[in-house]
Design an enzyme around this catalytic site. Structure first.
Site, PDB file in Angstrom:
ATOM      1  N   GLU A   1     -35.292 -29.613 -31.821  1.00 40.92           N
ATOM      2  CA  GLU A   1     -36.243 -29.154 -32.852  1.00 40.92           C
ATOM      3  C   GLU A   1     -36.844 -27.809 -32.477  1.00 40.92           C
ATOM      4  OE1 GLU A   1     -37.113 -30.867 -35.618  1.00 40.92           O
ATOM      5  OE2 GLU A   1     -36.229 -32.819 -35.225  1.00 40.92           O
TER       6      GLU A   1
ATOM      7  N   THR B   1     -36.209 -24.951 -29.137  1.00 41.94           N
ATOM      8  CA  THR B   1     -36.493 -25.056 -27.699  1.00 41.94           C
ATOM      9  C   THR B   1     -37.887 -24.482 -27.401  1.00 41.94           C
ATOM     10  OG1 THR B   1     -35.647 -22.869 -27.130  1.00 41.94           O
ATOM     11  CG2 THR B   1     -34.024 -24.664 -27.204  1.00 41.94           C
TER      12      THR B   1
ATOM     13  N   TRP C   1     -24.795 -33.122 -31.229  1.00 41.04           N
ATOM     14  CA  TRP C   1     -26.151 -33.519 -30.810  1.00 41.04           C
ATOM     15  C   TRP C   1     -26.918 -34.142 -31.966  1.00 41.04           C
ATOM     16  CZ3 TRP C   1     -26.427 -33.966 -25.972  1.00 41.04           C
ATOM     17  CH2 TRP C   1     -25.932 -33.009 -25.107  1.00 41.04           C
TER      18      TRP C   1
HETATM   19  C1  LIG Z   1     -30.884 -35.650 -27.504  1.00 37.38           C
HETATM   20  C2  LIG Z   1     -30.791 -34.603 -28.564  1.00 37.38           C
HETATM   21  C3  LIG Z   1     -30.882 -34.951 -29.895  1.00 37.38           C
HETATM   22  C4  LIG Z   1     -30.722 -33.988 -30.903  1.00 37.38           C
HETATM   23  N1  LIG Z   1     -30.759 -34.364 -32.224  1.00 37.38           N
HETATM   24  C5  LIG Z   1     -30.426 -33.456 -33.181  1.00 37.38           C
HETATM   25  C6  LIG Z   1     -30.264 -33.855 -34.550  1.00 37.38           C
HETATM   26  O1  LIG Z   1     -30.520 -35.024 -34.907  1.00 37.38           O
HETATM   27  N2  LIG Z   1     -29.838 -32.935 -35.460  1.00 37.38           N
HETATM   28  C7  LIG Z   1     -29.558 -31.634 -35.112  1.00 37.38           C
HETATM   29  O2  LIG Z   1     -29.163 -30.873 -35.985  1.00 37.38           O
HETATM   30  N3  LIG Z   1     -29.718 -31.222 -33.823  1.00 37.38           N
HETATM   31  C8  LIG Z   1     -30.119 -32.099 -32.857  1.00 37.38           C
HETATM   32  N4  LIG Z   1     -30.255 -31.691 -31.545  1.00 37.38           N
HETATM   33  C9  LIG Z   1     -29.870 -30.321 -31.189  1.00 37.38           C
HETATM   34  C10 LIG Z   1     -31.033 -29.449 -30.741  1.00 37.38           C
HETATM   35  O3  LIG Z   1     -31.840 -29.135 -31.828  1.00 37.38           O
HETATM   36  C11 LIG Z   1     -30.425 -28.253 -30.017  1.00 37.38           C
HETATM   37  O4  LIG Z   1     -29.968 -28.700 -28.757  1.00 37.38           O
HETATM   38  C12 LIG Z   1     -31.423 -27.117 -29.857  1.00 37.38           C
HETATM   39  O5  LIG Z   1     -31.698 -26.508 -31.094  1.00 37.38           O
HETATM   40  C13 LIG Z   1     -30.926 -26.042 -28.896  1.00 37.38           C
HETATM   41  O6  LIG Z   1     -29.629 -25.650 -29.200  1.00 37.38           O
HETATM   42  P1  LIG Z   1     -28.540 -25.585 -28.038  1.00 37.38           P
HETATM   43  O7  LIG Z   1     -28.583 -26.873 -27.290  1.00 37.38           O
HETATM   44  O8  LIG Z   1     -27.264 -25.175 -28.649  1.00 37.38           O
HETATM   45  O9  LIG Z   1     -29.063 -24.472 -27.046  1.00 37.38           O
HETATM   46  P2  LIG Z   1     -28.853 -22.894 -27.191  1.00 37.38           P
HETATM   47  O10 LIG Z   1     -29.262 -22.424 -28.552  1.00 37.38           O
HETATM   48  O11 LIG Z   1     -27.489 -22.520 -26.706  1.00 37.38           O
HETATM   49  O12 LIG Z   1     -29.947 -22.358 -26.161  1.00 37.38           O
HETATM   50  C14 LIG Z   1     -29.728 -22.360 -24.745  1.00 37.38           C
HETATM   51  C15 LIG Z   1     -30.897 -21.641 -24.088  1.00 37.38           C
HETATM   52  O13 LIG Z   1     -30.958 -20.290 -24.566  1.00 37.38           O
HETATM   53  C16 LIG Z   1     -32.262 -20.022 -25.056  1.00 37.38           C
HETATM   54  N5  LIG Z   1     -32.163 -19.064 -26.170  1.00 37.38           N
HETATM   55  C17 LIG Z   1     -31.394 -19.167 -27.296  1.00 37.38           C
HETATM   56  N6  LIG Z   1     -31.597 -18.106 -28.086  1.00 37.38           N
HETATM   57  C18 LIG Z   1     -32.515 -17.322 -27.466  1.00 37.38           C
HETATM   58  C19 LIG Z   1     -33.172 -16.085 -27.793  1.00 37.38           C
HETATM   59  N7  LIG Z   1     -32.949 -15.459 -28.949  1.00 37.38           N
HETATM   60  N8  LIG Z   1     -34.036 -15.587 -26.903  1.00 37.38           N
HETATM   61  C20 LIG Z   1     -34.317 -16.223 -25.749  1.00 37.38           C
HETATM   62  N9  LIG Z   1     -33.748 -17.372 -25.376  1.00 37.38           N
HETATM   63  C21 LIG Z   1     -32.872 -17.929 -26.233  1.00 37.38           C
HETATM   64  C22 LIG Z   1     -32.803 -21.361 -25.518  1.00 37.38           C
HETATM   65  O14 LIG Z   1     -34.215 -21.352 -25.533  1.00 37.38           O
HETATM   66  C23 LIG Z   1     -32.237 -22.293 -24.452  1.00 37.38           C
HETATM   67  O15 LIG Z   1     -33.090 -22.273 -23.327  1.00 37.38           O
HETATM   68  C24 LIG Z   1     -30.488 -32.640 -30.534  1.00 37.38           C
HETATM   69  C25 LIG Z   1     -30.444 -32.289 -29.184  1.00 37.38           C
HETATM   70  C26 LIG Z   1     -30.584 -33.237 -28.208  1.00 37.38           C
HETATM   71  C27 LIG Z   1     -30.515 -32.829 -26.771  1.00 37.38           C
END
Ligand SMILES: Cc1cc2nc3c(=O)[nH]c(=O)nc-3n(C[C@H](O)[C@H](O)[C@H](O)COP(=O)(O)OP(=O)(O)OC[C@H]3O[C@@H](n4cnc5c(N)ncnc54)[C@H](O)[C@@H]3O)c2cc1C
Length: 394
Positions: free
Chosen positions: A373, A375, A171
């Site tokens: 950045e 969620t 991502w």
């Molecule tokens: C288009 C796009 C561009 C991006 N660009 C970058 C980038 O340039 N560099 C980079 O490093 N990252 C980037 N990201 C990554 C982004 O920061 C992550 O997608 C984000 O941090 C969430 O991680 P995840 O998708 O693994 O979701 P997960 O961490 O798996 O979370 C899934 C769900 O679980 C919830 N959750 C997780 N932990 C908990 C908790 N403790 N309590 C309650 N709920 C929880 C979350 O809120 C979410 O609803 C990008 C993402 C997208 C979609």
């Protein structure tokens, strides 16, 4: 796509809080978006291509390193100017703003704050001009909200001069075309460090992620490291530990808090104009109470978000803004924008789903902005921790 007739809402005369310089910078960015982004962005999003032709324009409005000192090629502006530039770019498209945010806050910022003087001189001027594009690798396939669990790591190459980097990041905005990547990885003791990885290093690849329904005009991909041999001098010496990438995220989240206002303003402005022109049952739909409720609530929420962002800008300029305050603004303003996009889309009826108008594109883009950045939920937990002292993450 319809001509860009955008008129910025300023219900509480917030312009009075801005300096002449702020307004000049904001207006230059606004004019550039109208001239160079609006005419091409719908097609770029439909084709899922980042429009590279706008890179020099982004540099010219100060979008690459707005607050980086001029001696390193940055624009040397204050935090409110930075916010206003992000607002105007995201008024055009969140994907374009993402490219600028990554370049400024996630690549230039760590090189400026944590890099050596040699790093600053080598990379910052080229990143400021857009000659180099950067990406930021924190998220991994199995570590998103919890980056501290990352498995990307490096070890000493044994030659006294190099490290060997292995792992994968997922991502990653700008990855498919980046010249440099600031990558967060653990050393042999498990401590997180920032490492500058340069395109062309053997074993470093950046495959693109396809089939996105969101941020289609921004290129997203992976960063893959297979025994990449990197000079030790590419490690950022100034700061290590999770606090280092989190410091970059503070800066980027601040920009997002402003940027989301731009997307919301564009949706509101489009919906207001449409509601005044669209006749049903013999009168403009703007005359119906239900549509007025939507529009009145939109401008209320935009105004609140503008005030929050402005105050945060003042605090940040004074060096007083806390990470938790930034979280609150990012969460509130993106949530505000996505709700406004959904309501605005309804005001346009069937036309709202077409590419003739920007609303549906904003709405889909904001689905990424509300997730990256930190969620929406994670930012709530940050506020919860800040006010109660109780950690509800684990
Ligand atoms: C288009 C796009 C561009 C991006 N660009 C970058 C980038 O340039 N560099 C980079 O490093 N990252 C980037 N990201 C990554 C982004 O920061 C992550 O997608 C984000 O941090 C969430 O991680 P995840 O998708 O693994 O979701 P997960 O961490 O798996 O979370 C899934 C769900 O679980 C919830 N959750 C997780 N932990 C908990 C908790 N403790 N309590 C309650 N709920 C929880 C979350 O809120 C979410 O609803 C990008 C993402 C997208 C979609």
């Amino acid at each position: 796509m319809k001509p860009d007739l955008f008129e910025a809402p300023d219900y509480y005369n917030l312009d009075d809080l801005l300096t002449e310089e702020h307004k000049m910078i904001r207006d230059a960015a606004r004019a550039w978006v109208k001239r160079d982004v609006s005419p091409i962005i719908e097609e770029a999003a439909q084709e899922a291509k980042f429009p590279k032709s706008i890179i020099p324009g982004l540099a010219s409005i100060g979008a690459f390193g707005p607050y980086i000192p001029e001696e390193y090629g940055g624009a040397g502006l204050d935090q409110i100017s930075y916010g206003l530039i992000m607002q105007e770019i995201e008024r055009g498209d969140s994907g374009v703003r993402s490219t600028a945010s990554v370049q400024s806050s996630l690549v230039m910022y760590p090189i400026w704050k944590y890099g050596s003087e040699e790093h600053r001189k080598k990379f910052l001027p080229k990143l400021a001009s857009g000659e180099f594009m950067g990406s930021f690798g924190l998220t991994e396939p199995d570590h998103g909200s919890n980056p501290s669990g990352m498995i990307t790591s490096f070890k000493d190459a044994g030659d006294g001069e190099h490290i060997i980097l292995n792992g994968a990041k997922l991502w990653i905005s700008n990855s498919p075309f980046c010249d440099v990547a600031v990558v967060w990885a653990k050393n042999e003791e498990g401590r997180i460090h920032g490492v500058i990885v340069e395109r062309g290093m053997e074993g470093f690849t950046t495959p693109e992620t396809h089939n996105k329904w969101s941020l289609r005009a921004s290129a997203t991909g992976e960063l893959i490291f297979q025994d990449v041999k990197i000079p030790k001098s590419n490690i950022l010496p100034g700061k290590s530990g999770l606090g280092a990438p989190l410091g970059c995220l503070d800066s980027a989240r601040f920009g997002i808090a402003w940027g989301a206002i731009g997307a919301a303003m564009d949706c509101y402005d489009t919906a207001l104009r449409y509601a005044k022109e669209r006749i049903q049952f013999g009168k403009p739909i703007a005359a119906f109470q239900l549509q007025q409720k939507k529009l009145a609530e939109m401008i209320t929420e935009i105004t609140k978000a503008q005030l929050l962002a402005w105050r945060l800008g003042v605090l940040r300029e004074e060096g007083k803004a806390t990470s938790a305050q930034i979280s609150m603004a990012k969460r509130n303003n993106v949530d505000m924008a996505i709700k406004i996009a959904r309501e605005a889309r309804q005001i346009l009826g069937g036309m709202g789903i077409t590419g003739e108008y920007s609303i549906m594109r904003h709405m889909m883009n904001l689905e990424s902005v509300i997730t990256y950045e930190g969620t929406h939920d994670i930012h709530l937990l940050i506020t919860g921790l800040d006010i109660t002292g109780e950690n509800a993450f684990k």
